[in-house]
Design a protein around this motif. Structure first.
Motif, mmCIF file in Angstrom:
data_model
loop_
_atom_site.group_PDB
_atom_site.id
_atom_site.type_symbol
_atom_site.label_atom_id
_atom_site.label_comp_id
_atom_site.label_asym_id
_atom_site.label_seq_id
_atom_site.Cartn_x
_atom_site.Cartn_y
_atom_site.Cartn_z
ATOM 1 N N GLY A 35 1.180 -1.167 -0.059
ATOM 2 C CA GLY A 35 0.235 0.006 0.060
ATOM 3 C C GLY A 35 0.413 1.386 -0.018
ATOM 4 O O GLY A 35 2.610 1.039 -0.019
ATOM 5 N N SER A 36 0.054 2.564 0.111
ATOM 6 C CA SER A 36 1.211 3.929 -0.063
ATOM 7 C C SER A 36 -0.100 4.453 0.393
ATOM 8 O O SER A 36 -1.321 4.471 0.741
ATOM 9 N N ARG A 37 0.310 6.079 1.704
ATOM 10 C CA ARG A 37 -0.045 6.487 2.197
ATOM 11 C C ARG A 37 -0.464 7.231 1.869
ATOM 12 O O ARG A 37 -0.224 8.117 0.628
ATOM 13 N N SER A 38 -1.292 8.181 2.318
ATOM 14 C CA SER A 38 -1.854 9.283 1.664
ATOM 15 C C SER A 38 -1.921 10.447 1.720
ATOM 16 O O SER A 38 -0.664 10.925 3.186
ATOM 17 N N THR A 39 -1.771 11.450 0.849
ATOM 18 C CA THR A 39 -1.633 12.569 1.293
ATOM 19 C C THR A 39 -2.501 13.496 0.511
ATOM 20 O O THR A 39 -3.124 13.474 0.447
ATOM 21 N N LEU A 40 -2.268 14.960 1.285
ATOM 22 C CA LEU A 40 -3.089 15.855 1.158
ATOM 23 C C LEU A 40 -3.370 16.443 -0.103
ATOM 24 O O LEU A 40 -5.043 16.445 -0.490
ATOM 25 N N SER A 41 -2.152 16.065 -1.237
ATOM 26 C CA SER A 41 -2.091 16.883 -2.487
ATOM 27 C C SER A 41 -2.743 15.014 -3.483
ATOM 28 O O SER A 41 -1.797 14.880 -3.236
ATOM 29 N N LEU A 42 -4.143 15.168 -4.334
ATOM 30 C CA LEU A 42 -4.180 14.423 -5.120
ATOM 31 C C LEU A 42 -3.012 13.624 -6.169
ATOM 32 O O LEU A 42 -2.571 12.373 -6.527
ATOM 33 N N VAL A 43 -2.434 14.779 -6.731
ATOM 34 C CA VAL A 43 -1.079 15.141 -7.517
ATOM 35 C C VAL A 43 -0.182 14.550 -7.011
ATOM 36 O O VAL A 43 1.245 14.325 -7.738
ATOM 37 N N GLU A 44 0.083 14.208 -5.865
ATOM 38 C CA GLU A 44 1.233 13.452 -4.761
ATOM 39 C C GLU A 44 1.431 12.267 -4.320
ATOM 40 O O GLU A 44 2.344 12.306 -3.628
ATOM 41 N N GLN A 45 0.126 11.744 -4.818
ATOM 42 C CA GLN A 45 -0.282 10.220 -4.566
ATOM 43 C C GLN A 45 0.846 9.283 -4.423
ATOM 44 O O GLN A 45 1.465 9.115 -6.080
ATOM 45 N N PRO A 46 1.701 8.848 -3.361
ATOM 46 C CA PRO A 46 2.945 7.957 -4.203
ATOM 47 C C PRO A 46 1.876 6.914 -4.867
ATOM 48 O O PRO A 46 1.106 6.356 -4.459
ATOM 49 N N ARG A 292 6.856 9.893 -12.752
ATOM 50 C CA ARG A 292 8.080 10.993 -12.623
ATOM 51 C C ARG A 292 8.757 10.172 -11.215
ATOM 52 O O ARG A 292 7.862 9.250 -10.381
ATOM 53 N N MET A 293 9.945 10.616 -11.279
ATOM 54 C CA MET A 293 10.770 9.796 -10.113
ATOM 55 C C MET A 293 10.719 10.175 -8.598
ATOM 56 O O MET A 293 11.155 11.128 -8.622
ATOM 57 N N SER A 294 10.011 9.393 -7.386
ATOM 58 C CA SER A 294 10.115 9.743 -6.782
ATOM 59 C C SER A 294 11.274 10.239 -5.697
ATOM 60 O O SER A 294 12.808 9.061 -5.910
ATOM 61 N N ALA A 295 11.427 10.348 -4.267
ATOM 62 C CA ALA A 295 12.000 10.472 -3.839
ATOM 63 C C ALA A 295 13.320 8.911 -3.168
ATOM 64 O O ALA A 295 13.723 8.899 -2.880
ATOM 65 N N LEU A 296 11.703 8.458 -2.514
ATOM 66 C CA LEU A 296 11.819 7.016 -2.117
ATOM 67 C C LEU A 296 12.607 6.414 -3.461
ATOM 68 O O LEU A 296 13.658 5.015 -3.187
ATOM 69 N N ASP A 297 12.127 6.297 -4.686
ATOM 70 C CA ASP A 297 12.839 5.768 -5.579
ATOM 71 C C ASP A 297 13.819 6.347 -6.054
ATOM 72 O O ASP A 297 14.787 4.341 -6.599
ATOM 73 N N MET A 298 14.374 7.551 -5.675
ATOM 74 C CA MET A 298 15.917 7.819 -5.843
ATOM 75 C C MET A 298 16.566 6.775 -4.944
ATOM 76 O O MET A 298 18.122 6.175 -5.082
ATOM 77 N N GLN A 299 16.347 6.807 -3.664
ATOM 78 C CA GLN A 299 16.746 6.251 -2.787
ATOM 79 C C GLN A 299 17.464 4.839 -2.438
ATOM 80 O O GLN A 299 18.383 3.521 -2.599
ATOM 81 N N ALA A 300 15.747 4.210 -3.320
ATOM 82 C CA ALA A 300 16.125 2.758 -3.515
ATOM 83 C C ALA A 300 17.413 2.129 -4.631
ATOM 84 O O ALA A 300 18.424 1.376 -5.048
ATOM 85 N N TRP A 301 17.152 3.461 -6.054
ATOM 86 C CA TRP A 301 18.135 3.151 -6.869
ATOM 87 C C TRP A 301 19.492 3.571 -6.212
ATOM 88 O O TRP A 301 20.210 2.407 -6.981
ATOM 89 N N THR A 302 20.425 4.311 -5.833
ATOM 90 C CA THR A 302 20.838 4.853 -4.908
ATOM 91 C C THR A 302 21.714 3.494 -4.250
ATOM 92 O O THR A 302 22.455 2.854 -4.006
ATOM 93 N N ALA A 303 21.004 2.323 -3.803
ATOM 94 C CA ALA A 303 20.850 1.216 -2.527
ATOM 95 C C ALA A 303 21.700 0.678 -3.795
ATOM 96 O O ALA A 303 22.707 -0.482 -3.639
ATOM 97 N N ALA A 304 21.115 0.151 -4.702
ATOM 98 C CA ALA A 304 21.234 -0.826 -5.278
ATOM 99 C C ALA A 304 22.183 -0.660 -6.306
ATOM 100 O O ALA A 304 23.223 -1.024 -7.060
ATOM 101 N N ARG A 305 22.059 0.995 -6.479
ATOM 102 C CA ARG A 305 23.953 1.144 -7.375
ATOM 103 C C ARG A 305 25.133 0.528 -6.923
ATOM 104 O O ARG A 305 26.227 0.611 -7.154
ATOM 105 N N MET A 306 24.601 0.967 -5.652
ATOM 106 C CA MET A 306 26.099 1.281 -4.310
ATOM 107 C C MET A 306 26.494 -0.380 -4.417
ATOM 108 O O MET A 306 27.673 -0.759 -4.651
#
Length: 393
Positions: A35-46, A292-306
């Motif tokens: 699942g994913s957390r809810s946000t106030l903005s509909l356009v920022e839903q993960p 689009r790529m989110s911050a969590l996407d990038m943090q996971a990408w960085t981990a796998a690239r490490m």
């Protein structure tokens, strides 16, 4: 006849060579919450694949290099639902994977790290920003690609001080995460010479504002909530739980900028990042995921690239060799942020610049000019070595 025999011998030698060149398999697990957390903005839903999508892209990147080195990377994904045993899920992943990327709450991550300590499994924390995971509750088998709250707060605070917006009105939500971010912001203000002229609390009383009268209600409530404040330069919101922060910009009583959890927001990554070759990364991610790529996407990408970077540099998939190299002084990884990223050896936090974004553009990148450090300017973000209480175990 002689030619036929020579041909058979050649085929046999080729087959033997192919078998000898069978690539070494390097397993990487991904463990997160369903699942994913809810946000106030509909356009920022993960997105449902938030985080995992970044790891998948990194696996492709790793395999591009790995095919020349006789290495093949595979990703095993697991999302746990409410009531499932996180330790059992992690143990199952560890059976086939020496590395596991996690997007878990702090308590769950600690349970997993303690359960897998004797196995030698190396964990990468891509989601939890809690300071205690790098301080009193730090673990020697957990590397952190997610920034901490202190890093995010310091990145924002440096810019506000550089702008000479040194008087802050701090508005804090009523949830525990909000209070932790507020604590980080207070530390930042003290550290860089800003002044919190007043604090106000916003109580979460429940209810939904996504109704026909919601905009009218918010337009009346927010100016009243922010009126009669002492003179201030910027309103700083601590609202990690997404209750009120997004309602503040353009609705404050005094015409002031908003920063923190809304307005000008500190992030490890943003969809608007296009510097230092990032546009190439953004386009590849968009092509694969239609988003689009989110911050969590990038943090996971960085981990796998490490992991990919360390296995290629050591020419080994052995978990201990890779772990020792990542923790050593020669390791660094490129991540489209203008500098190579390295690891803080005292708490295993990845040093990284922090982007300051407004929802459409990258406004600035911290560390800011003039904030100096004797080792790395990136260590002006978050707890430095002399401040750390971490004793890796």
């Amino acid at each position: 006849m002689i030619r036929w025999l020579a041909g058979l011998i050649g085929l046999g030698l080729a087959a033997t060579s192919a078998l000898a060149a069978e690539p070494a398999l390097i397993g990487i697990g991904y463990l997160g919450i369903a699942g994913s957390r809810s946000t106030l903005s509909l356009v920022e839903q993960p997105a449902e694949n938030d985080g995992i999508a970044g790891a998948r892209l990194a696996i492709e990147d790793n395999n591009t290099t790995g095919k020349f080195l006789g290495q093949r990377f595979v990703l095993e994904e697991r999302r746990i639902r409410e009531g499932e045993d996180v330790v059992q899920a992690a143990t199952a992943l560890a059976e086939k994977n020496g590395f596991i990327i996690t997007d878990l709450p702090a308590d769950a991550l600690l349970k997993v790290s303690d359960a897998l300590r004797d196995r030698g499994t190396l964990l990468f924390n891509a989601g939890a920003i809690d300071e205690r995971l790098r301080e009193a509750d730090c673990r020697a088998n957990v590397i952190h690609t997610a920034p901490t709250r202190a890093m995010l707060a310091d990145a924002l605070g440096q810019y506000l001080v550089w702008k000479k917006w040194s008087r802050w009105l701090l508005v804090v939500g009523s949830h525990d995460e909000d209070k932790l971010f507020a604590h980080a912001l207070r530390r930042t203000a003290t550290r860089f010479g800003a002044k919190i002229v007043q604090e106000r609390s916003f109580e979460d009383k429940g209810g939904a504002r996504r109704t026909d009268s919601g905009v009218t209600l918010i337009q009346r409530q927010m100016p009243v909530f922010t009126q009669q404040a002492p003179a201030y330069d910027v309103l700083v919101a601590a609202d990690e739980s997404e209750v009120f922060g997004a309602y503040l910009p353009y609705r404050t009583w005094d015409p002031r900028p908003v920063a923190g959890s809304a307005g000008l927001v500190p992030r490890s990554w943003d969809a608007s990042q296009d510097q230092w070759g990032a546009i190439q990364m953004q386009n590849r991610f968009m092509k694969l995921n239609s988003r689009r790529m989110s911050a969590l996407d990038m943090q996971a990408w960085t981990a796998a690239r490490m992991i990919g970077e360390a296995t290629s540099r050591t020419n080994s998939g052995d978990v201990k060799k890779v772990t020792d190299f990542i923790k050593g002084p020669d390791f660094s990884v490129a991540a489209f942020k203008g500098t190579r990223l390295t690891l803080r050896d005292w708490n295993l936090q990845l040093r990284q610049p922090i982007l300051l974004v407004d929802g459409r553009m990258v406004v600035s990148v911290s560390p800011q000019e003039g904030f100096l450090h004797q080792v790395s300017e990136l260590d002006t973000l978050g707890y430095d070595r002399p401040e750390s209480k971490c004793k890796l175990k």
